[in-house]
Design an enzyme around this catalytic site. Sequence first.
Site, PDB file in Angstrom:
ATOM      1  N   ASP A  74      66.201 -45.506  91.539  1.00  0.00           N
ATOM      2  CA  ASP A  74      65.355 -46.641  91.907  1.00  0.00           C
ATOM      3  C   ASP A  74      66.045 -47.933  91.471  1.00  0.00           C
ATOM      4  O   ASP A  74      67.060 -47.902  90.778  1.00  0.00           O
ATOM      5  CB  ASP A  74      63.963 -46.527  91.277  1.00  0.00           C
ATOM      6  CG  ASP A  74      64.039 -46.143  89.812  1.00  0.00           C
ATOM      7  OD1 ASP A  74      64.950 -46.648  89.111  1.00  0.00           O
ATOM      8  OD2 ASP A  74      63.196 -45.345  89.358  1.00  0.00           O
ATOM      9  N   ASP A  76      65.612 -51.830  89.790  1.00  0.00           N
ATOM     10  CA  ASP A  76      64.819 -52.784  89.029  1.00  0.00           C
ATOM     11  C   ASP A  76      65.409 -54.171  89.250  1.00  0.00           C
ATOM     12  O   ASP A  76      66.627 -54.317  89.343  1.00  0.00           O
ATOM     13  CB  ASP A  76      64.851 -52.450  87.533  1.00  0.00           C
ATOM     14  CG  ASP A  76      64.307 -51.059  87.252  1.00  0.00           C
ATOM     15  OD1 ASP A  76      63.260 -50.713  87.829  1.00  0.00           O
ATOM     16  OD2 ASP A  76      64.944 -50.309  86.490  1.00  0.00           O
ATOM     17  N   ASP A 148      68.054 -52.286  75.995  1.00  0.00           N
ATOM     18  CA  ASP A 148      68.448 -51.327  74.954  1.00  0.00           C
ATOM     19  C   ASP A 148      69.966 -51.183  74.794  1.00  0.00           C
ATOM     20  O   ASP A 148      70.534 -51.594  73.785  1.00  0.00           O
ATOM     21  CB  ASP A 148      67.739 -49.970  75.141  1.00  0.00           C
ATOM     22  CG  ASP A 148      67.762 -49.431  76.562  1.00  0.00           C
ATOM     23  OD1 ASP A 148      68.476 -50.007  77.410  1.00  0.00           O
ATOM     24  OD2 ASP A 148      67.091 -48.412  76.831  1.00  0.00           O
TER      25      ASP A 148
HETATM   26  P1  ATP Z   1      66.904 -44.266  84.701  1.00  0.00           P
HETATM   27  O1  ATP Z   1      68.153 -43.914  85.367  1.00  0.00           O
HETATM   28  O2  ATP Z   1      66.282 -43.132  84.005  1.00  0.00           O
HETATM   29  O3  ATP Z   1      65.919 -45.028  85.555  1.00  0.00           O
HETATM   30  P2  ATP Z   1      67.042 -46.771  83.369  1.00  0.00           P
HETATM   31  O4  ATP Z   1      68.003 -47.295  82.347  1.00  0.00           O
HETATM   32  O5  ATP Z   1      66.992 -47.463  84.675  1.00  0.00           O
HETATM   33  O6  ATP Z   1      67.352 -45.243  83.518  1.00  0.00           O
HETATM   34  P3  ATP Z   1      64.289 -47.509  83.170  1.00  0.00           P
HETATM   35  O7  ATP Z   1      63.208 -46.884  82.361  1.00  0.00           O
HETATM   36  O8  ATP Z   1      64.176 -47.538  84.638  1.00  0.00           O
HETATM   37  O9  ATP Z   1      65.616 -46.758  82.716  1.00  0.00           O
HETATM   38  O10 ATP Z   1      64.456 -48.978  82.595  1.00  0.00           O
HETATM   39  C1  ATP Z   1      65.128 -50.010  83.297  1.00  0.00           C
HETATM   40  C2  ATP Z   1      65.845 -50.920  82.320  1.00  0.00           C
HETATM   41  O11 ATP Z   1      64.915 -51.530  81.433  1.00  0.00           O
HETATM   42  C3  ATP Z   1      66.848 -50.227  81.408  1.00  0.00           C
HETATM   43  O12 ATP Z   1      68.095 -50.072  82.020  1.00  0.00           O
HETATM   44  C4  ATP Z   1      66.905 -51.155  80.232  1.00  0.00           C
HETATM   45  O13 ATP Z   1      67.706 -52.282  80.503  1.00  0.00           O
HETATM   46  C5  ATP Z   1      65.469 -51.641  80.116  1.00  0.00           C
HETATM   47  N1  ATP Z   1      64.668 -50.795  79.220  1.00  0.00           N
HETATM   48  C6  ATP Z   1      63.907 -49.733  79.548  1.00  0.00           C
HETATM   49  N2  ATP Z   1      63.287 -49.224  78.492  1.00  0.00           N
HETATM   50  C7  ATP Z   1      63.649 -49.982  77.447  1.00  0.00           C
HETATM   51  C8  ATP Z   1      63.331 -49.985  76.060  1.00  0.00           C
HETATM   52  N3  ATP Z   1      62.517 -49.064  75.552  1.00  0.00           N
HETATM   53  N4  ATP Z   1      63.893 -50.955  75.282  1.00  0.00           N
HETATM   54  C9  ATP Z   1      64.710 -51.876  75.808  1.00  0.00           C
HETATM   55  N5  ATP Z   1      65.051 -51.919  77.089  1.00  0.00           N
HETATM   56  C10 ATP Z   1      64.534 -50.997  77.914  1.00  0.00           C
HETATM   57 MG    MG Z   2      65.556 -47.189  86.330  1.00  0.00          MG
END
Ligand code: ATP
Ligand code: MG
Length: 452
Positions: A74, A76, A148
């Site tokens: 997805d 963001d 993060d």
């Molecule tokens: P995935 O591939 O599982 O979607 P993702 O890194 O995109 O991994 P998401 O949960 O979609 O994970 O989160 C999007 C973004 O938001 C992350 O890449 C990170 O930059 C930020 N983020 C998400 N959760 C946290 C957290 N708990 N603390 C700080 N930043 C976060």
């Molecule tokens: Mg994501």
Amino acid sequence: MIRKLISRIFDLPASLAGNKSKPRVLALAQHGVRRDALSHAALRVVSRLQDAGFAAYVVGGAVRDLLLGVTPKDFDVATSATPEQVHHLFRRSRIIGRRFRIVHVMMGPETIEVTTFRGGEVANKNETGRVMADNTYGNQVEDALRRDFTVNALFYNPTDETIIDYHHGVKDLRARKLVMIGQPARRYQEDPVRMLRAVRLAAKLDFTIDEHTRKPIAANAALLRNEPPARLFDELLKLLHSGHAYACLKMLRDEGLSQGTFPLLDAVMDEPGGETFLKNALANTDERVRADKPVSVGFMLAAMLWAQVRNRWQQRLQQGERDIAALVEAMAEVETLQDNDFAIPKRFSATMREIWFLQPRFESRAGQRPFRFVEQPRFRAAYDFFCLRADAGEVPRELQQWWEDFQNGDTAERQQLVDDVRNSGGEAANPERKKRRRRRKPAAAAGGGEPA
Ligand code: ATP
Ligand code: MG
């Protein structure tokens, strides 16, 4: 001003914090991610925000995955527009979340998650340093600092195809390592789920967790106990759907995180054969996830907790309890233990329970029973589970092969298989149960009928 603020938040020397506000800007030739790698919806959302005069970038996991050559699941978007402004621009959108307000923009079949740049001092913390509310908006520099891992803090601008990198994320990505932004211990205290994210992402991306980022995990693992169960279960679901569930669970345990989240996992993996059973079960579902096929969370949970159920079931049988009653009791016991940590939502526990409950039915091959059993909606899941038990040497391979043949046979072949069992002396398993049946329904049993 910002420099001072940042150094205050993260205990960094002002000079270091200052450097972080000057990003590296990578051109297409340096990173190779073209705008047409984005989904249609992601492109539309970014360009509409930019046309309205706001800053807008694709951010987070999608940029990271594109750089790794992986298709993002997805997209963001991070923007300078407030949630209300975003909502105003997109008819099909809604503002969600309380602790973090974000906007879901629906476009065609896709949903794009749009977040406003976070910033400012994280003032609202509890006694363990947990962030309780975080809706202060800021600019891109601050937003990058609040993410993060360095590889998750990259911003992609499709308009000029540049990547904006404040924290050497691209360098860390090429070295395949997860590095926490800021002070790792403090960032885990602010949000303990970051520990689970570290494990999940490392296992999924086949990255190492940088030593400074890894080290404080053990000391802070217990903080996960205070997290809302629903949020932990959400993380568990992401982990199970990562396509690397076994690697994730193993790392979770190795890092001492299972105690805070899934204590039964330790018990299962310590069981003789428990680890292999789980490994085989999840190898299969991981493969399905990677092939973009649906997987059943109920099935995975059934596999995760099986060693516990099986043990209790066997113990009760040895104590002379009846087969089915013993199994039902064992299931209830394990579920109660699991509930102490967090309850498994009903929509998953129902499947899990059914898979377990159907296992003894593979032992009855007389009369119409097998014919009826294969028509059961959960037969396939129960059978896949039964195969895992055969692989583990828990049930005879011949019995599993019989069911394989039975499923694949036409009506005549099926009948032949049932007759073969009867002619060879019937079910060897569980003579105790047979005796009982005969006492209750002598005529039906003799005629091959179906006891209740
Ligand atoms: P995935 O591939 O599982 O979607 P993702 O890194 O995109 O991994 P998401 O949960 O979609 O994970 O989160 C999007 C973004 O938001 C992350 O890449 C990170 O930059 C930020 N983020 C998400 N959760 C946290 C957290 N708990 N603390 C700080 N930043 C976060
Ligand atoms: Mg994501």
